[in-house]
Structure formats: structure tokens, C-alpha cells
Scaffold this motif. Structure first.
Motif, PDB file in Angstrom:
ATOM      1  N   ALA A 180       2.552   1.698  -3.408  1.00 33.93           N
ATOM      2  CA  ALA A 180       1.605   2.223  -4.392  1.00 33.93           C
ATOM      3  C   ALA A 180       1.376   3.711  -4.190  1.00 33.93           C
ATOM      4  N   SER A 181       1.247   4.145  -2.928  1.00 35.21           N
ATOM      5  CA  SER A 181       1.022   5.569  -2.656  1.00 35.21           C
ATOM      6  C   SER A 181       2.231   6.413  -3.056  1.00 35.21           C
ATOM      7  N   VAL A 189       2.182   6.770  -6.850  1.00 31.94           N
ATOM      8  CA  VAL A 189       1.152   7.740  -7.233  1.00 31.94           C
ATOM      9  C   VAL A 189       1.608   9.163  -6.895  1.00 31.94           C
ATOM     10  N   SER A 190       2.266   9.330  -5.743  1.00 31.24           N
ATOM     11  CA  SER A 190       2.750  10.652  -5.339  1.00 31.24           C
ATOM     12  C   SER A 190       3.796  11.171  -6.313  1.00 31.24           C
ATOM     13  N   TRP A 247      -3.553  15.815  -2.292  1.00 34.03           N
ATOM     14  CA  TRP A 247      -2.728  15.383  -1.158  1.00 34.03           C
ATOM     15  C   TRP A 247      -3.582  15.094   0.070  1.00 34.03           C
ATOM     16  N   SER A 296       0.828  -1.211   0.000  1.00 34.57           N
ATOM     17  CA  SER A 296       0.000   0.000   0.000  1.00 34.57           C
ATOM     18  C   SER A 296       0.860   1.258   0.000  1.00 34.57           C
ATOM     19  N   LEU A 297       1.915   1.263   0.828  1.00 37.31           N
ATOM     20  CA  LEU A 297       2.811   2.417   0.862  1.00 37.31           C
ATOM     21  C   LEU A 297       3.541   2.597  -0.456  1.00 37.31           C
ATOM     22  N   TRP A 326       2.109  12.286  -9.400  1.00 39.02           N
ATOM     23  CA  TRP A 326       1.389  13.536  -9.198  1.00 39.02           C
ATOM     24  C   TRP A 326       2.336  14.721  -9.089  1.00 39.02           C
ATOM     25  N   MET A 335      -6.830   8.247   2.318  1.00 44.47           N
ATOM     26  CA  MET A 335      -6.842   6.857   1.846  1.00 44.47           C
ATOM     27  C   MET A 335      -5.799   6.018   2.588  1.00 44.47           C
ATOM     28  N   LEU A 336      -4.625   6.586   2.839  1.00 38.29           N
ATOM     29  CA  LEU A 336      -3.602   5.859   3.608  1.00 38.29           C
ATOM     30  C   LEU A 336      -4.075   5.583   5.028  1.00 38.29           C
ATOM     31  N   LEU A 354      -5.188  11.683  -0.612  1.00 42.08           N
ATOM     32  CA  LEU A 354      -4.230  10.581  -0.507  1.00 42.08           C
ATOM     33  C   LEU A 354      -3.942  10.254   0.958  1.00 42.08           C
ATOM     34  N   ALA A 355      -3.791  11.277   1.791  1.00 41.26           N
ATOM     35  CA  ALA A 355      -3.557  11.048   3.224  1.00 41.26           C
ATOM     36  C   ALA A 355      -4.736  10.322   3.854  1.00 41.26           C
TER      37      ALA A 355
END
Length: 552
Positions: A419-420, A423-424, A454, A416-417, A427, A460-461, A457-458
Motif C-alpha cells: 500500500a505504501s 501511494v508513493s 515523505w 502495508s508495504l 505521489w 506511518m510505516l 509516510l516514513a
């Protein structure tokens, strides 16, 4: 040789046919030092004019504005709802005393100052580029051709252009007066666009003139600038999203409150901070939109809650990655380093937030903002490197100890991290492209998406962390066992393998060795253990019984 036009220059809306890097830098400094912007009420306090070619100008503001929704006449004392406008209030020009004394008191007009409202799409109409001249103010030579009037800024009047082109408002000094006051007036906005306001004069004898007063910029639905207007409903939506997550987490928390671990309290704090942050931003935007000014107290607390929430969220990801509460009971010697990194990030994030929200809302603060963005970016990179380094060590420990459930948990968290982060990075690339491709703010309608991404995204994490570490009736499955110690394998649910019965990833013999080690550790403090029960005796004599059966 004809001057080359630089259409993408940041201040070409004022001077379209020249290389204006130094002017852009001067505008940036002047807008920060001489103009204090309280939201859409742009205040000027003894602002100084900057020279460029044969003109002198002062940047009065820039905002994205939507067109008026109704077309009734504007009353100066009662603005009509649904109107979009720029209003000039209490604008006072003050020239040096020496300049005023050189004028004849009997003359009516002894100095001209102009206010220019320029839509970004019409920036090429300011200056003499269409006359093959680098001049901004009309010269006698250009005046002889009938293209302009001496002493005025050159504006190209194109009959084929829209009626919402550049607008000129003139104010004159009278006689030998040192002060000239601009008439209270309102300019209605009839087309969507990014608008720039400049105060200008062409007479060198007015050098040293300053400006004071304010202008009020309004959109049809309120005073929020166009690029910020969508952030108000977005903040309200995110506040409700955090509230919903908090309710689900609270119900789950109370259901298994006897089995919660320390990590669950940290997650609860992050949810509470996120909800408070978004609620404060919503009320800040709502007040801004209604009154046209930003109360320093609400803005300060919104920025502070945002900085605290960002810091605590990153610290939560870091300590989870280190295996806190799973493979180690405390952080030990790393506690001080983690706290120092958190304090540093909070200070950098707070400074950047205050600069962005208590300072100018113009587009010219980009270069100065870079000074405060760099520390935040560097500390974010430190968090990312440390998080993935800690995750690698934690996964290695869990693999060596054959902690199956915990290993799968951390694998999901790592994926998960990762992937984030991907994506970051994508972006950030888009953000750099967006800023490079739009230096003049022509894409102002989409600018709100960048900060909104942002925040989303935070959130979703945080959902991922809540799902993976949700309270359960069996918390010891994912938590550190103080009784067994950090070097003892997890006591997990028995499962059957091809080689026979296994407990927690180890066979019967290894389980017996662990029990022996445990007994040795406790022998110095505990009395001799009682005789084993029948079932225990059977388990520990299982190997001997099997051997005896073979002999028989």
C-alpha cells in the motif's frame, strides 16, 4: 513575423518573448557558481553578468514572499515587525579599468546599472514584446516612439495593473570611477507572490562589470522563504509525534523487557533517530527564521541525522523482510551486501541533503540537483526490489513450514508495504506534474507539502512495524527458535481441527518424528535421557494403544 511568446519558460519573467533555454542554463550555472546564498541573505561575490540579446544581467535571487502585515514606514536602521521587504545592502558594482579610462572624469553619469524586482505575474511586462520587438533594452528606434529611454530596460507601464508591479532601482557610475555603490534602500512587499531580482545594464562598454554585496529578503514573520515557512511548525509537530511514539514504545518495552528480541532494539534506534532528526530541523528552521542565516553546524547535523535515519529505516525494512529474527538467526553471507547498500544510500542521501540545504535556495538549481537525485532514486529502487523479493521468499518458507501466526504477521506487513509503495508511486506522479506545471514557482505556497509527505509516510510505516512487532510476554511466537533450528516448525498454541488434535500445525505422528530428529542431533553431546514421564509415555504410545484397542 511576430516572435512567439513562451509564457511557461523559466526565465520569461525577465525576457518574455524569446526562446530562452540557453539563458536558463546559464542562469543555473551562474547562480551556483557566482552566488552563495546563506538563507534569505543573498550574498554576491564578484558575480558576472550574462548577455542576452541587447542586455546584460545577473540573477540576484527568487523567493516567495507574503505581503506586509502592517503599513508603518520602514526605518532603515530598525525594521518594523510584521514587514515584508527586500533590502539592498553594500551592493558594489566594479567595471573594468579600460572601460573607466575611456570616460570623462567631468561627466556625472557614465554608466547605468538597474536593479529590477519582478513579481512572477508581471513577467510579461519586461522587454519589448508588447512593442513587437525582441529587444530587452530600449533602442533609438523604440525611444523615438516615446515608449522608453535609450540605455534603460524596457518596462511596460500599464495604468490598469496593480501598483505592486516591476520596480526599477538605478545606480550610475560617476566620471571615470571604476566603482559604483548602490544606495542602501528597502523595497516593501505589499502583495503575496513569487519575486525575482535581476541586476541589469544595457551599455556594451560595461562588459566585464562584476557585482558584490548582499540583499536581505524578509517575510512578515521572519526570514524563512515563503515555500519553507510551513516546514518549521511541521517539523515541530513531527518531533512531538516521534516523542509520543517513543514514550508508548518505551512503556511497552520496559513492561516486557525480559522478553525483547534483537529486532526491538533496532526499532528503538529508528524512533530515536526520527525524533532527533525532526528536532534538529525545527531548531534549524527557527534559527533561520530569526537570523536570516543558516548556521553550517546545525544544518550539517540536521542533514546527517536525516540521512542516517533514512538509511537505518530502509535497512530495518529490508532485514525484517528477510525474516531476521523470525526465520533466520543471522543474515549470514548477505550481511556485507546489506551494509554496502546502506553505506551507498547514506552517502548519496547526505550529498543531496547538503546540496539542497547548504547551497542556493533559488529556483534555478533544479537541473544541477538532478545529478544528485538520480543515485538516491536508483538506490531506493534497489531497496524496494530487494525488500519485496525477500518478503516473497520469507512467506514461502513460512507457508511450507505451516507457521500460521508468523505467516499472518508477514502477510499484514507485506500488505502495508504494498500500500505504501502504491501511494508513493501516485505521489511521485503528482510531484512530477507539480514541477512540470509550475516551472516558475507560482505555486510556492504548496511546495512544502512535497517533502512533508515523505516524512509523514516514513512515520506511518514505522508505526506499522511497531504495532506488528510490539514486545509481548510470548516473544518466541514471532522469533526464531535457536533450540529447534531454522528447519524445525514453530511450537505454537495447539488448536483443534476436524481431523483431531494438532500441535503447531502438525499432527501427533509428525511431532513424534521431530522429537526423534532432535534426540539424534543431541545424542553425540548429551548423556542418555532419563526414562520418559508418564504423560510423555502416554503421548508417544498413543498410536500403539489405539492399535491394541482395535485388536481387542
Amino acid at each position: 513575423m511576430k516572435p512567439r511568446l513562451e509564457s511557461r519558460n523559466m526565465v520569461k519573467c525577465c525576457l518574455p518573448n524569446s526562446k530562452l533555454y540557453h539563458l536558463a542554463l546559464a542562469l543555473c550555472l551562474s547562480s551556483l557558481c557566482d552566488t552563495r546564498v546563506g538563507a534569505s541573505i543573498h550574498e554576491y561575490k564578484d558575480g558576472a553578468f550574462i548577455r542576452r540579446y541587447n542586455s546584460y544581467f545577473f540573477h540576484g535571487g527568487s523567493e516567495g514572499l507574503y505581503a506586509s502585515k502592517n503599513h508603518d514606514d520602514i526605518q532603515e536602521d530598525k525594521p518594523v515587525k510584521g514587514k515584508s521587504f527586500i533590502r539592498f545592502e553594500s551592493i558594489i558594482f566594479r567595471r573594468p579599468k579600460e572601460s573607466a579610462e575611456r570616460k570623462n572624469e567631468m561627466q556625472q553619469k557614465t554608466g547605468l546599472l538597474e536593479a529590477l524586482i519582478v513579481p512572477i505575474k508581471d513577467r510579461d511586462k519586461i522587454g519589448g514584446s508588447y512593442l513587437n520587438s525582441t529587444a530587452i533594452c530600449c533602442t533609438p528606434e523604440l525611444a523615438n516612439s516615446g515608449s522608453c529611454k535609450v540605455g534603460e530596460v524596457i518596462i511596460h507601464d500599464d495604468p490598469n495593473s496593480s501598483p505592486d508591479g516591476p520596480k526599477r532601482l538605478q545606480t550610475f557610475f560617476e566620471g571615470n570611477n571604476e566603482v559604483a555603490e548602490m544606495v542602501l534602500q528597502t523595497v516593501e512587499i505589499t502583495h503575496d507572490g513569487m519575486y525575482y531580482l535581476y541586476f541589469m545594464f544595457c551599455d556594451p562598454e560595461l562588459l566585464g562589470t562584476t557585482i558584490s554585496g548582499r540583499t536581505v529578503w524578509r517575510n512578515p514573520d521572519g526570514y524563512l522563504p515563503g515555500k519553507m515557512a510551513p516546514l518549521m511548525p511541521f517539523s515541530g509537530f513531527m518531533s512531538l509525534a516521534y516523542l509520543g511514539l517513543g514514550l508508548v514504545w518505551f512503556l511497552w518495552f520496559t513492561r516486557y523487557w525480559k522478553d525483547v528480541i534483537q529486532l526491538h532494539f533496532h526499532i528503538t534506534a529508528v524512533i530515536g533517530l526520527g525524533m532527533s532528526e525532526m528536532a534538529l530541523w525545527y531548531f534549524e528552521y527557527a534559527n533561520f527564521n530569526a537570523n536570516g542565516s543558516r548556521p553550517a553546524a546545525i544544518t550539517f547535523w540536521a542533514v546527517t541525522f536525516s540521512a542516517v535515519k533514512k538509511t537505518v529505516s530502509r535497512l530495518l525494512l529490508l532485514v525484517v523482510s528477510m525474516g531476521y529474527g523470525v526465520v533466520r538467526p543471522t543474515l549470514g553471507a548477505l550481511t556485507l551486501k546489506v551494509l554496502l547498500l546502506g553505506v551507498g544510500y547514506f552517502m548519496a542521501s547526505e550529498a543531496l541533503g547538503l546540496f539542497e540545504n547548504l547551497g542556493n535556495i533559488n529556483d534555478f538549481y533544479g537541473k544541477a540537483r538532478l545529478i544528485l537525485v538520480l543515485p538516491v532514486a536508483v538506490l531506493d529502487a534497489c531497496f524496494i526490489v530487494w525488500i519485496f523479493s525477500a518478503l516473497s521468499q520469507t512467506l514461502e518458507k513460512l507457508q511450507v513450514r505451516r507457521s500460521g501466526a508468523k505467516f499472518v504477521l508477514y502477510q499484514k506487513f507485506t500488505n502495508s508495504l504494498a500500500a505504501s509503495v502504491l501511494v508513493s508511486i501516485a505521489w511521485i506522479g503528482y510531484e512530477l506534474y507539480f514541477n512540470a506545471a509550475d516551472p516558475l514557482g507560482e505555486l510556492w505556497r504548496r511546495a512544502w507539502i512535497i517533502p512533508a509527505f515523505w516524512a509523514l509516510l516514513a512515520y506511518m510505516l514505522l508505526i506499522v512495524v511497531c504495532v506488528l512487532w510490539a514486545p509481548s510476554p510470548n516473544p518466541t511466537r514471532y522469533s526464531y527458535s535457536e533450540e529447534m533450528g531454522d528447519d524445525i516448525e514453530d511450537q505454537e498454541t495447539p488448536f483443534v481441527s476436524g481431523g483431531g488434535v494438532k500441535l503447531g500445525g502438525g499432527d501427533v505422528a509428525s511431532m513424534a518424528m521431530l522429537e526423534i530428529r532432535k534426540e539424534k542431533k543431541l545424542s553425540t553431546t548429551l548423556p542418555p535421557p532419563p526414562p520418559p514421564a508418564a504423560s510423555e509415555y502416554y503421548v508417544f504410545r498413543l498410536g500403539e494403544d489405539l492399535e491394541e484397542n482395535k485388536r481387542e
